[in-house]
Every structure is written in structure tokens, then in C-alpha cells.
Design a protein around this motif. Structure first.
Motif, PDB file in Angstrom:
ATOM      1  N   ILE A  47       0.910  -0.983   0.225  1.00 54.31           N
ATOM      2  CA  ILE A  47       0.095  -0.002  -0.479  1.00 54.31           C
ATOM      3  C   ILE A  47       1.040   1.629  -0.055  1.00 54.31           C
ATOM      4  O   ILE A  47       0.465   2.088  -1.004  1.00 54.31           O
ATOM      5  N   LEU A  48       2.309   1.092   0.530  1.00 56.88           N
ATOM      6  CA  LEU A  48       3.077   2.104   0.920  1.00 56.88           C
ATOM      7  C   LEU A  48       4.122   2.764  -0.384  1.00 56.88           C
ATOM      8  O   LEU A  48       4.463   3.805  -0.651  1.00 56.88           O
ATOM      9  N   LEU A 215      -3.682  -6.073  -6.636  1.00 53.14           N
ATOM     10  CA  LEU A 215      -4.210  -6.930  -5.754  1.00 53.14           C
ATOM     11  C   LEU A 215      -3.690  -7.337  -4.443  1.00 53.14           C
ATOM     12  O   LEU A 215      -5.063  -8.116  -4.032  1.00 53.14           O
ATOM     13  N   PHE A 216      -2.580  -6.510  -3.726  1.00 53.35           N
ATOM     14  CA  PHE A 216      -3.062  -6.442  -2.590  1.00 53.35           C
ATOM     15  C   PHE A 216      -4.726  -5.492  -1.735  1.00 53.35           C
ATOM     16  O   PHE A 216      -5.218  -6.080  -1.064  1.00 53.35           O
ATOM     17  N   ALA A 217      -3.729  -4.622  -2.187  1.00 47.76           N
ATOM     18  CA  ALA A 217      -5.558  -3.106  -1.327  1.00 47.76           C
ATOM     19  C   ALA A 217      -6.501  -3.434  -1.823  1.00 47.76           C
ATOM     20  O   ALA A 217      -6.859  -3.132  -0.800  1.00 47.76           O
ATOM     21  N   LEU A 393     -11.190   3.236   7.835  1.00 45.06           N
ATOM     22  CA  LEU A 393     -10.136   2.600   7.792  1.00 45.06           C
ATOM     23  C   LEU A 393      -9.796   2.413   6.357  1.00 45.06           C
ATOM     24  O   LEU A 393      -8.561   2.882   5.202  1.00 45.06           O
ATOM     25  N   LEU A 394     -10.309   1.562   5.573  1.00 53.03           N
ATOM     26  CA  LEU A 394      -9.947   1.098   4.453  1.00 53.03           C
ATOM     27  C   LEU A 394     -10.111   1.823   3.044  1.00 53.03           C
ATOM     28  O   LEU A 394      -9.137   2.014   2.139  1.00 53.03           O
ATOM     29  N   ALA A 401      -3.453   4.134  -2.744  1.00 56.59           N
ATOM     30  CA  ALA A 401      -2.990   3.610  -3.151  1.00 56.59           C
ATOM     31  C   ALA A 401      -3.307   4.306  -4.765  1.00 56.59           C
ATOM     32  O   ALA A 401      -3.008   4.589  -5.108  1.00 56.59           O
ATOM     33  N   PHE A 402      -4.764   5.065  -4.591  1.00 57.75           N
ATOM     34  CA  PHE A 402      -5.063   5.686  -6.160  1.00 57.75           C
ATOM     35  C   PHE A 402      -4.768   6.257  -6.373  1.00 57.75           C
ATOM     36  O   PHE A 402      -3.968   6.432  -7.161  1.00 57.75           O
ATOM     37  N   VAL A 403      -4.378   7.608  -5.643  1.00 60.11           N
ATOM     38  CA  VAL A 403      -3.291   8.827  -5.477  1.00 60.11           C
ATOM     39  C   VAL A 403      -2.656   8.370  -5.717  1.00 60.11           C
ATOM     40  O   VAL A 403      -1.442   8.750  -6.705  1.00 60.11           O
TER      41      VAL A 403
END
Length: 504
Positions: A47-48, A215-217, A393-394, A401-403
Motif C-alpha cells: 500500500i505504501l 492485488l493486495f490493497a 479506515l480501509l 493507493a489510487f492517488v
């Protein structure tokens, strides 16, 4: 002596004010992510990653921050294990066995503090092991030729069952899917288009950063929407910390043994933190014999798995940095980040990108102390976060992630690809097909193909070159054992872990 000089140079990189700031930020964010049940270190790092590109970080700074996130998430996984009896990730499962009973006895703060100290010791032992072992393994890897590297990649795929802990057939299917995606684009050797379907955006292949975040976020958000887990959970109240020196002294031998076992588990491809945590707990239980109260709130039952899983997380960096083969799911994500910076992990990295390698190793040492300082006084902050409903939170995490993805290329097409990978990840998770092998196939596929072609060119098309040296034969033998043993040993190990999860 050279190692010491390199390490001193690494401290020069790690102690730069901006690198220190990002290490502190990564440790804090990692602990928060680790505390949230279900996310885990792999999701946290994935995510980061876009944030590193959004901020325009240099490779060493980005890797220092994400490695701190990795270490912090391993620390943070214990919070929900102790307070909610819900492991933040799989390696933290064993911490529930004694951590939650301690919390029920009104010793929650003591359990959290003991786990922080044990995590610090385990990670510190593994980092020292990384300093001593990584240069030796890197020098040995310089003797590898194309055939040996191809065999090494086969070994990486053969041991995936240990990393994922899933059905071996589904693991192989996932890896094959990743290898298929890796072939998309223009073949650099022949100039032939492969699976592009005339789409310009696919000429350069599929960006694995987009694939990882999708796949993850994104899939995590879709799974959450389906489950509709809207409310936070009621937690055990955390008492005032009253940890005495005799309590720390009691867990020191346990933590040292757990750290060593965890490091060995992390270095072995496919073993991972789950195995390190399990073996540390069960071995300590046998060593203590009738003197233990494991399963009833024994502090050593908290220290053993925490030292084991944190030792394994640092140990897993050894094969990634020296051989380019990730030792865990999270290091597979870190490998993707390095490749995106045009840095190829492996033995040459220790000479061509020495500042990155040794800066990260030094940052690990510093990060361990930062995490110890953060985790004991700020436990209350991390605890309060668990009461925030995931429905708030999610979506925020997904928006980051999108930004981040859009800021890398400013292409809306990348967002479409990310959503497509998110939907695909959702269905793969529903089918219980692991995601890490898909990413690993995408990452290692191009290098695997390049080494295979190189070996074929050298031998004039003779396939025997792939097992013509003692080293390649050894690697093939280990790969076959890694593929077969999980099928035989895996069910036995899982039964024992379930049996160990029941208090005596």
C-alpha cells in the motif's frame, strides 16, 4: 574489516536527517498497519510503495522507509493478538496462546511490553546475522552462471509452498499465472509482440507496482465490502505498565533462542516467519519442561514466538539482497520496489549499490531501537486505533493507493489496470489461490527467461547445460525436495500447529 567499513558508510546513509525521518515514519505506520487484523506486513508495504514514488524518494530512502514499515508491522501484529485474540498476521498466531490469557488476567500492558522487548532482541540478533552472512553469501553467488541462476529461480518457485502455506497445486497455478503475465509486452531479444492485443499500453509489459497495489490493497477493500465488518471490536482494557527487571531477565534466554531460530527460518527460502514463530514456541516449551505455564499466560510463551517471527523477518532479507530470491511474501514486494528503481538485487548489488544495501542494514539496526522506543510509550495510541471501525479506515487506505499510482505515471489507464488486478485478486482469494506467487512470477519471470536463453546460447541448444555443474545439480535437488516435502510434511506440521494452539 571491509564489512565494518561498509557498515560505517551505511550508518552515514541511515543517519542522514531525511532518512532518519522516513525510518521513524515507516516504523510508526508499520506498527499501525500491523495492529490492524488482516492487513499484515505484505499489504502494508504494498500500500505504501506508491507513496515512495509520490514523494520522489531516492532508492535508499524508499527502501529504508519500507523496510521500517516491514519491521514495524511485525512488531504491531502482536497488539491485536494480545488484546483481541486475533492475530494481525499468520506469524502472530502463536502469540495469542499466552498473550491473550495474560491480558485476561489484567496483565495486558506487561504482555505488550514483553513482546516489544522480545521482538527487539529477535530482530537485533537477525540483523547482526544479516551483517555477517550476507557479504559471504554474495561473494559465493558471484560464482553462479546462467544455468545456476536458472536453477536458483526454479528453487524460488519450488519453495513457494512454505511462504504461502497453501495448497501446493494452487501455489503452482498462481506462479504460472505470474509467469504468463511476465511475458506480456515486446520481447527485447526478438522484437516480437507477445499478448499485447494491439494495445499500446501493454507494449512495455505490465507494471508490477500496479499489479501489487491492485492485488493486495484493492482486493482487501473488496473482501471487506463483502464481509461488511463495520464495527470495531470491544477490547480488554490496558492496565498501567508495571514491568520489573526480573520480568525482563526471565525472558532473555527465551528471546535469544527465539531470535536465532527465527533468523535461520528466515534465511531458508520458503520457511518464513510462521515456521520461526511455531518452532520457537514449541522448542521453548520442551526446554522449560514442567517449569512452564504455556497456554495459561506465561510471559515466555509471548517472548518465544515474538522473537522468532521478528528474527525471521530480518533473516528473509538475506536471500533477497544476496541472491535476488525473496525469503517471504513481504520481501517479494520489496523486491518489486527495488526492480522499479532499476536496481537488481543479487551479489553485484553489494558493489554497484553498496550505499543502498548497507544503508538499509544500518537502518535496520537503528529502526530496532526506534521501534522499542515507540512501542512501549505509544501502546495506548495503537490500541485506540483498533477501536476505529474498518469501514472508515480501509477506504482511506485505498484512496492513498489510487492517488499514489496516478502520481507515478499520470495515466488513467494505470488506474483501470489496478482495479482489474484488484477484481482478479478478489476472485483469487475467494478461490484460496495465494497472491504472492503471482507477484513472484511477474518479478522473476524476465530474469528467469533471460538466463535460460543465455544458457541455451552458450551450449548451442543443449538442455544438459542446465544440470551440468555440481552447484546446479545441488540447486535442482533442493528445488525438488522443496516441492515434494511440503506435500508430505505440510499436513503434519499444520496438525501440530493446531494442536499447539490448544492450551494444555
Amino acid at each position: 574489516m571491509d564489512t565494518l567499513n561498509y557498515l560505517i558508510d551505511g550508518f552515514g546513509v541511515a543517519l542522514a536527517p531525511h532518512n532518519l525521518m522516513f525510518a521513524l515514519m515507516g516504523a510508526f505506520l508499520g506498527t499501525l498497519i500491523g495492529a490492524l487484523p488482516g492487513l499484515g506486513p505484505a499489504n502494508g508495504v504494498a500500500i505504501l510503495i506508491p507513496l515512495a514514488f509520490t514523494l520522489g524518494l531516492r532508492p535508499e530512502t524508499a527502501l529504508i522507509m519500507l523496510t521500517a514499515v516491514y519491521a514495524g508491522a511485525m512488531y504491531g501484529g502482536r497488539i491485536s493478538s494480545i488484546l483481541l485474540n486475533i492475530p494481525g498476521d499468520e506469524p502472530a498466531m502463536m502469540t495469542c496462546l499466552d498473550g491473550y490469557p495474560m491480558a485476561r488476567q489484567g496483565r495486558a500492558a506487561e504482555a505488550l511490553a514483553i513482546s516489544a522487548v522480545a521482538s527487539f532482541i529477535g530482530s537485533l540478533i537477525a540483523t547482526v546475522g544479516l551483517i555477517l552472512l550476507a557479504p559471504l553469501l554474495a561473494r559465493f553467488a558471484l560464482t553462479f552462471g546462467a544455468a545456476e541462476y536458472f536453477a536458483l529461480f526454479v528453487l524460488a518457485f519450488a519453495t513457494l509452498g512454505g511462504i504461502t502455506g497453501k495448497n501446493p497445486v494452487k501455489t503452482i497455478l498462481a506462479a504460472a499465472l505470474g509467469l504468463m503475465i511476465a511475458t506480456v509486452g515486446i520481447d527485447l531479444s526478438t522484437g516480437v509482440q507477445r499478448f499485447t492485443f494491439g494495445t499500446l499500453e501493454l507494449y512495455e509489459g505490465v507494471d508490477f507496482i500496479i499489479a501489487i497495489v491492485g492485488l493486495f490493497a484493492v482486493s482487501e477493500l473488496l473482501v471487506f465490502i463483502e464481509e461488511k465488518a463495520g464495527a470495531g471490536r470491544e477490547m480488554i482494557r490496558v492496565n498501567k505498565l508495571s514491568l520489573k527487571w526480573k520480568d525482563i531477565r526471565e525472558i532473555l534466554p527465551t528471546s535469544f533462542r527465539g531470535g536465532v531460530i527465527g533468523f535461520i527460518s528466515g534465511v531458508l527460502p520458503g520457511a518464513g516467519a510462521s515456521l520461526g514463530s511455531f518452532i520457537s514456541y514449541t522448542l521453548e516449551k520442551k526446554i522449560l519442561g514442567s517449569k512452564n505455564r504455556f497456554g495459561e499466560g506465561d510471559s515466555r510463551g509471548v517472548a518465544a514466538p515474538e522473537a522468532g517471527n521478528n528474527g525471521a523477518s530480518s533473516g528473509a532479507l538475506v536471500p533477497m539482497l544476496t541472491l535476488g530470491v525473496p525469503g517471504s511474501g513481504t520481501t517479494a514486494v520489496l523486491l518489486a520496489m527495488l526492480i522499479s528503481f532499476n536496481i537488481t538485487p543479487g551479489p553485484l548489488m553489494f558493489t554497484q549499490n553498496a550505499d543502498v544495501v548497507w544503508g538499509v542494514i544500518a537502518a535496520l539496526l537503528i529502526g530496532n531501537f526506534l521501534l522499542l522506543v515507540l512501542n512501549i510509550p505509544l501502546v495506548g495510541v495503537f490500541v485506540k486505533l483498533l477501536s476505529v471501525p474498518p469501514m472508515y479506515l480501509l477506504p482511506m487506505v485505498t484512496m492513498v493507493a489510487f492517488v499514489g499510482i496516478y502520481s507515478i505515471s499520470h495515466s488513467p489507464v494505470d488506474l483501470y489496470f489496478m482495479v482489474a488486478f484488484g477484481v482478479a485478486g478478489y476472485f483469487l482469494r475467494k478461490l484460496e489461490i495465494p497472491l504472492v506467487p503471482v507477484i513472484l512470477g511477474m518479478l522473476l519471470g524476465p530474469e528467469m527467461e533471460k538466463n535460460l536463453r543465455h544458457a541455451m546460447q552458450i551450449s548451442d541448444g543443449d538442455w544438459m547445460v542446465l544440470w551440468s555443474s555440481p552447484l546446479s545439480i545441488t540447486l535442482w535437488a533442493i528445488a525438488i525436495a522443496g516441492l515434494v516435502l511440503p506435500v508430505i510434511v505440510g499436513p503434519i506440521l499444520r496438525r501440530r500447529m493446531k494442536a499447539g494452539a490448544q492450551p494444555d
